[in-house]
Each structure stands twice: as structure tokens, then as C-alpha cells.
Design an enzyme around this catalytic site. Structure first.
Site: not given
Length: 156
Positions: A42, A44-46, A49
Site C-alpha cells: 500500500t 503509505v506503508c511503502t 518503510l
């Protein structure tokens, strides 16, 4: 309810992308940043991280390991880690035990998905005590990385 600062971090034993068990105890003697995130692949997660990937040297210089934890399977996390060239462990909380123990858990998430990790950040010191805790209600928000780095610097 989130974990309180000054308390012992809840133990965990989770599979990494190499299908090896990783425990909180494995990090004893160094600081640890634990980043819970909702779902691999997704946006925002990408972004979150990958920003950690790009600044990992800062964490290393502070005697700090970083792990990312989500409810995705180890197989999904392995593909995500490879595609994004992530240089720190991703751990699968597929059974949702760590997310719940840390108070970083959505009963109901978008698209009526049940049992997804909230975006959250914890700093655990060398003795296993929580020194920083941030659990975000909105999955679109990012942890306060400057506050995390300040907490780590104060532990030196």
C-alpha cells in the site's frame, strides 16, 4: 490500549521473510524500533518503510535495530521486501498476537478487512523497556521519526 512508556515490551515470536522465528529476546543488548504497519504494497506503508530503508545508517549508528511488523504472510512480506529492497527484517504477525499485545490493532479496517495492524512505532531499549510509543488511529499518518531518533539519541 497502547503499551505505556516505562513498561516491559511484550514478548513476541514471529516468522521473518526467511521463515525463521524472530523474538524480542533476539535484540537484547541493543535498542529496537518496532514499526507496525497495516499492509504491504500500500502507498503509505511503502513510503514509510522505504524512508526507513534510506535512513537505516542513522539507526545503526545509534546501536539500534529496526523491524517492521504486519499481519501479512511471510510470503507476501518477502515479495514486498524484495521489490522495495528493504534492508531490515519484516515480521509476519499473521496470527495477530503481537499487534494486539502492543495495542496496535484494528478490529475493522478499510474494505471491511478484519484484524489489521495499526500504524505504530515503539522504541525498546537494551533491557526491553518501552521508551517511546506512538499508535496512530489514521493509517494515512506516519510515525514521528524525529521523535523516535531523539529518543534513541537520549539512550546513548
Amino acid at each position: 490500549m497502547s503499551i505505556a512508556i516505562g513498561t516491559k515490551a511484550p514478548a513476541f515470536s514471529l516468522n521473518d521473510t526467511e521463515k525463521k522465528k524472530v523474538t524480542l529476546e533476539d535484540f537484547k543488548g541493543q535498542n529496537l524500533v518496532i514499526l507496525f504497519f497495516p499492509l504491504a504494497f500500500t502507498s503509505v506503508c511503502t513510503a514509510e518503510l522505504c524512508s526507513v530503508r534510506d535512513t537505516l545508517a542513522t539507526y545503526n549508528s545509534l546501536n539500534t535495530a529496526v523491524v517492521g511488523i504486519s499481519v501479512d504472510s511471510p510470503f507476501t512480506l518477502g515479495k514486498f521486501k524484495a521489490e522495495q529492497n528493504l534492508n531490515f527484517p519484516l515480521l509476519s504477525d499473521f496470527n495477530k498476537e503481537a499487534s494486539q499485545a502492543y495495542g496496535a490493532y484494528y478490529e475493522n479496517f478499510v474494505l471491511d478487512l478484519k484484524g489489521v495492524s495499526k500504524r505504530a512505532a515503539f522504541v525498546v531499549d537494551k533491557e526491553g523497556t518501552v521508551k517511546y510509543a506512538q499508535v496512530l488511529e489514521s493509517a494515512g499518518d506516519l510515525p514521528d521519526f524525529e521523535a523516535i531518533k531523539k529518543t534513541l539519541a537520549d539512550l546513548q
